[in-house]
Design an enzyme around this catalytic site. Sequence first.
Site, PDB file in Angstrom:
ATOM      1  CD  GLU A   1      -3.126  -1.021   2.095  1.00 12.88           C
ATOM      2  OE1 GLU A   1      -2.986  -0.255   3.071  1.00 12.88           O
ATOM      3  OE2 GLU A   1      -4.114  -1.751   1.940  1.00 12.88           O
TER       4      GLU A   1
ATOM      5  CE  LYS B   1     -10.782  -3.213   3.050  1.00 12.80           C
ATOM      6  NZ  LYS B   1     -10.121  -4.360   3.735  1.00 12.80           N
TER       7      LYS B   1
HETATM    8  P1  PGA Z   1      -6.709  -6.028   2.071  1.00 11.68           P
HETATM    9  O1  PGA Z   1      -6.271  -5.216   3.344  1.00 11.68           O
HETATM   10  O2  PGA Z   1      -7.145  -5.070   1.016  1.00 11.68           O
HETATM   11  O3  PGA Z   1      -5.443  -6.752   1.735  1.00 11.68           O
HETATM   12  O4  PGA Z   1      -7.813  -6.937   2.502  1.00 11.68           O
HETATM   13  C1  PGA Z   1      -6.667  -3.949   3.652  1.00 11.68           C
HETATM   14  C2  PGA Z   1      -7.222  -3.902   5.023  1.00 11.68           C
HETATM   15  O5  PGA Z   1      -7.143  -4.884   5.795  1.00 11.68           O
HETATM   16  O6  PGA Z   1      -7.797  -2.876   5.391  1.00 11.68           O
HETATM   17 ZN    ZN Z   2      -8.304  -3.754   7.518  1.00 15.68          ZN
END
Ligand code: PGA
Ligand code: ZN
Length: 404
Positions: free
Chosen positions: A200, A329
């Site tokens: 990230e 998400k």
């Molecule tokens: P991921 O992690 O996109 O790899 O699931 C991001 C998070 O845990 O916020």
């Molecule tokens: Zn998370």
Amino acid sequence: MSRISSSGLASVYDSRGRPTVEATVVLESGSRGRAGAPSGASTGAHEVRAFPEGGVPAALTTFRETVAPALLGVEGTDQATVDALLHSLDGSPDFSRIGGNTATAVSVACAIAHAEEKGEPLWKVLARPTVDGSRFPAIAGNCLNGGRHAIGGPDIQEFIAYAESPRPEESVAAAIRVHALLGEELHRRLPKQALGRGDEGGWVAPLGNVPAIELLAEVCARVRDELKTPVHPGLDLAASEFFRAGQYRYKEQTLDTEGQVAFVARLVDRYGLKYLEDPLEQESFDAFARLTKEVGDRTLVVGDDLYVTNEERLRRGIERRSTNAVLIKVNQVGTLTDTLKTVDLAGAHGLATVTSHRSGEVPEGWLAHVALGTGARGLKCGVLGGERVAKLNELLRLGRADRT
Ligand code: PGA
Ligand code: ZN
């Protein structure tokens, strides 16, 4: 109102270089939308499946044979109808037949086409009744990576700058400054160490968990002084990733659930954490509630893997008062309609929402519109890397558009 005249699904790459899908939707009016779907690495156990068995090639075949013909002629500006159709074509509880990423890409592409049709920005098409676009989200910017996103780093997955100015340009600048100063500090303290960057865009360094938090808190304090912007340390522990056989297994210590609650509560007070995501593993609704009771008046306690943006799981969390915030998400749950249901449920019970990227992202800006349109308390989208900056820059554009 305009019907879908054609749609397509193509294979593209995410920021980790792994294949994902992007959808294109064209309406009879000529308006069109295109959107790609991201992918996680520390995926929650209760998320929808990103791709069907067979991965992206299978998703493309299923789309061509089943989804595209069914979309033809459907009212493309009617988000609920499109998303219900995606569910009925899939027929499984977890989008394992057509793939959650196909659902996300089609759903968002329709919303983008709808916005174009209306001549409005995407956030307005998504806007909840209480949202007028004048309140901008805080920025949760991941500055130091660990866990599954960074080999050789701490066990805690994300060390976050949480910048909460009402002016997006100030929050973005503060989060970027924390990232830069943290890099300088790491170079100074570990002069012989080659520094890397994680999935990230945060730094990766061989630090212990607590020294990393301490350093982040110091740097945030310096940036608060320097920029006069409220920026505070935050964490995404992604605790399910190091929870095994009933215990939280850090490199330095092993804790049972009560030990973890006490440890994290101490961190909140000692380092002034204002953002705390997944401090406990993904089934511990009651332990979450104990921690929230203790620290929820001074920090956001955010459920990510705990809720996976799922309305039913959030309902359980609300009943038990597990958290005061929920991570949002889109591709954890599939469609925008599912996402908005969860957002509305959170809003009805006074929980904050934080709109989030995934660790494998596409270099697109639509997430900033989801954050603004849903009245999110925060936008969690990282700090560096083109796929992260695309979202920050889009929020800056929305900030400018709003004031003129
Ligand atoms: P991921 O992690 O996109 O790899 O699931 C991001 C998070 O845990 O916020
Ligand atoms: Zn998370």
